[in-house]
Design a protein around this motif. Sequence first.
Motif, PDB file in Angstrom:
ATOM      1  N   LYS A  12      29.721 -18.607  62.443  1.00  0.00           N
ATOM      2  CA  LYS A  12      28.452 -18.320  61.767  1.00  0.00           C
ATOM      3  C   LYS A  12      27.452 -19.443  62.021  1.00  0.00           C
ATOM      4  N   PHE A  13      27.926 -20.674  61.919  1.00  0.00           N
ATOM      5  CA  PHE A  13      27.063 -21.832  62.178  1.00  0.00           C
ATOM      6  C   PHE A  13      26.574 -21.814  63.622  1.00  0.00           C
ATOM      7  N   THR A  14      27.473 -21.531  64.548  1.00  0.00           N
ATOM      8  CA  THR A  14      27.126 -21.540  65.973  1.00  0.00           C
ATOM      9  C   THR A  14      26.098 -20.469  66.306  1.00  0.00           C
ATOM     10  N   LEU A  15      26.314 -19.263  65.827  1.00  0.00           N
ATOM     11  CA  LEU A  15      25.384 -18.176  66.119  1.00  0.00           C
ATOM     12  C   LEU A  15      24.005 -18.461  65.537  1.00  0.00           C
ATOM     13  N   ALA A  16      23.964 -19.051  64.340  1.00  0.00           N
ATOM     14  CA  ALA A  16      22.677 -19.408  63.740  1.00  0.00           C
ATOM     15  C   ALA A  16      21.995 -20.509  64.542  1.00  0.00           C
ATOM     16  N   ALA A  17      22.799 -21.452  65.064  1.00  0.00           N
ATOM     17  CA  ALA A  17      22.241 -22.562  65.835  1.00  0.00           C
ATOM     18  C   ALA A  17      21.726 -22.102  67.196  1.00  0.00           C
ATOM     19  N   LEU A  18      22.381 -21.115  67.784  1.00  0.00           N
ATOM     20  CA  LEU A  18      21.980 -20.652  69.117  1.00  0.00           C
ATOM     21  C   LEU A  18      20.692 -19.839  69.085  1.00  0.00           C
ATOM     22  N   GLY A  19      20.531 -19.019  68.078  1.00  0.00           N
ATOM     23  CA  GLY A  19      19.348 -18.168  68.011  1.00  0.00           C
ATOM     24  C   GLY A  19      19.487 -16.943  68.894  1.00  0.00           C
ATOM     25  N   GLU A  20      18.463 -16.105  68.875  1.00  0.00           N
ATOM     26  CA  GLU A  20      18.529 -14.822  69.585  1.00  0.00           C
ATOM     27  C   GLU A  20      18.248 -14.939  71.073  1.00  0.00           C
ATOM     28  N   ASP A  21      17.492 -15.927  71.480  1.00  0.00           N
ATOM     29  CA  ASP A  21      17.068 -16.023  72.883  1.00  0.00           C
ATOM     30  C   ASP A  21      17.924 -16.980  73.708  1.00  0.00           C
ATOM     31  N   PHE A  22      19.043 -17.392  73.179  1.00  0.00           N
ATOM     32  CA  PHE A  22      19.884 -18.362  73.879  1.00  0.00           C
ATOM     33  C   PHE A  22      20.509 -17.751  75.122  1.00  0.00           C
ATOM     34  N   VAL A  23      20.478 -18.516  76.229  1.00  0.00           N
ATOM     35  CA  VAL A  23      21.099 -18.094  77.483  1.00  0.00           C
ATOM     36  C   VAL A  23      22.087 -19.176  77.904  1.00  0.00           C
ATOM     37  N   PRO A  24      23.375 -18.883  77.897  1.00  0.00           N
ATOM     38  CA  PRO A  24      24.369 -19.921  78.246  1.00  0.00           C
ATOM     39  C   PRO A  24      24.324 -20.291  79.724  1.00  0.00           C
ATOM     40  N   CYS A  31      24.751 -30.969  80.965  1.00  0.00           N
ATOM     41  CA  CYS A  31      24.406 -32.390  81.065  1.00  0.00           C
ATOM     42  C   CYS A  31      24.825 -33.077  79.768  1.00  0.00           C
ATOM     43  N   LEU A  32      25.898 -33.850  79.844  1.00  0.00           N
ATOM     44  CA  LEU A  32      26.456 -34.485  78.654  1.00  0.00           C
ATOM     45  C   LEU A  32      25.868 -35.887  78.502  1.00  0.00           C
ATOM     46  N   ASP A  33      24.679 -35.951  77.915  1.00  0.00           N
ATOM     47  CA  ASP A  33      23.985 -37.227  77.795  1.00  0.00           C
ATOM     48  C   ASP A  33      24.487 -38.061  76.622  1.00  0.00           C
ATOM     49  N   SER A  34      24.828 -37.418  75.521  1.00  0.00           N
ATOM     50  CA  SER A  34      25.204 -38.177  74.326  1.00  0.00           C
ATOM     51  C   SER A  34      26.711 -38.423  74.286  1.00  0.00           C
ATOM     52  N   THR A  93      14.717 -30.980  74.021  1.00  0.00           N
ATOM     53  CA  THR A  93      15.718 -31.235  75.061  1.00  0.00           C
ATOM     54  C   THR A  93      17.091 -31.490  74.453  1.00  0.00           C
ATOM     55  N   ARG A  94      17.117 -32.330  73.438  1.00  0.00           N
ATOM     56  CA  ARG A  94      18.394 -32.661  72.783  1.00  0.00           C
ATOM     57  C   ARG A  94      18.987 -31.439  72.097  1.00  0.00           C
ATOM     58  N   VAL A  95      18.150 -30.633  71.470  1.00  0.00           N
ATOM     59  CA  VAL A  95      18.625 -29.425  70.793  1.00  0.00           C
ATOM     60  C   VAL A  95      19.220 -28.448  71.802  1.00  0.00           C
ATOM     61  N   ARG A  96      18.550 -28.266  72.923  1.00  0.00           N
ATOM     62  CA  ARG A  96      19.042 -27.311  73.931  1.00  0.00           C
ATOM     63  C   ARG A  96      20.380 -27.761  74.515  1.00  0.00           C
ATOM     64  N   THR A  97      20.518 -29.054  74.764  1.00  0.00           N
ATOM     65  CA  THR A  97      21.794 -29.568  75.271  1.00  0.00           C
ATOM     66  C   THR A  97      22.902 -29.340  74.249  1.00  0.00           C
ATOM     67  N   THR A  98      22.602 -29.619  72.994  1.00  0.00           N
ATOM     68  CA  THR A  98      23.592 -29.417  71.929  1.00  0.00           C
ATOM     69  C   THR A  98      23.991 -27.955  71.823  1.00  0.00           C
ATOM     70  N   GLN A  99      23.043 -27.065  71.952  1.00  0.00           N
ATOM     71  CA  GLN A  99      23.341 -25.626  71.900  1.00  0.00           C
ATOM     72  C   GLN A  99      24.296 -25.226  73.025  1.00  0.00           C
ATOM     73  N   GLN A 100      24.048 -25.756  74.226  1.00  0.00           N
ATOM     74  CA  GLN A 100      24.913 -25.423  75.359  1.00  0.00           C
ATOM     75  C   GLN A 100      26.330 -25.957  75.149  1.00  0.00           C
TER      76      GLN A 100
END
Length: 322
Positions: A12-24, A31-34, A93-100
């Motif tokens: 549930k947390f993951t789906l909410a974090a990804l949103g509707e327009d997420f493309v894996p 890119c694992l920066d952190s 940028t950080r949010v998108r990386t975390t989502q992936q």
Amino acid sequence: RHFCNKVWNAMKFTLAALGEDFVPQPVEMLCLDSAIDRWICSRLHHAVSVCNHGFQHYNFHAVTKAVHSFWLHSLCDVYLECVKPVLQSGYVTRVRTTQQVLYSCVETALHLLSPFMPYLTEELWQRLPRRTGETAPSICVARFPSTEELVSWHCPEEEVNFQLVQDVVHVVRSLRADYQLTKAHPKLYISCSQESTCHILELYHDPLQVLSRSRSVRIFMSGEDVPNNCAVGIVNDQCQVYMALEGQLDFQKELCKLQSRLQKLEEQLAAAVYRTQVTGYDERVPAAVQQEHSKKILALQTEVEKIKLVISHMQQMVKNVT
């Protein structure tokens, strides 16, 4: 049941974090920066490795243990907590990386769990978006993860580094329990005797602050001044933590609570010791029961000594304030 609820809530947390327009993205494009992203991906690589080896050698206990440990102790207890502030930060940028990373971890972990909980994983997997080229209609017939696909995620030094962070968090949580700081968010100061230790903790500064539930975290080399009225915890010979108590506690009130708690524990300890001194105890009481009594006495003695130290420390702080 508890485990299934954890998996369901993580999804549930993951789906909410990804949103509707997420493309894996493909795994190789991540890119694992952190440091925390590298750690969770390395933990997943380890889980995949254990599962593949376990299935090949019919060691199903090792497989279930690895899957259970990754979902609960790595993903839910650590990574999801650490990325909540990131997802709310607004840094695109950080949010998108975390989502992936989040998607990759959850999707792969569902595959690992699928042989043991096919109905739950099927329901959850069908709700996830698909990577380009993914044509399997069901998780049951999808390709099982392999270490060859995730070889770039293998980062054992990051796992060693994060163990230090977890050791610090463990000490801080013990201090919070000793001083009954269940809701407070005190300031945390960490003193390191080596630059390498300091550097590791700096890399994990934000996760450290989240997991220790601290208002702020300052990491410095040994020799710098530390504020007064701090609880002290020793992590290892290279690292000490100081948790600020001023403004977090009514020292006199807490002293009364601790002294009352100490009195009750001393009464329990005296009663437990008395039972072992009854005539014929060694001959009449089974060895297993005697062993349990010894463990209980040792635990009570340890708790009594710990509370005495806290009381002594708090009395000193009361003198400093007055």
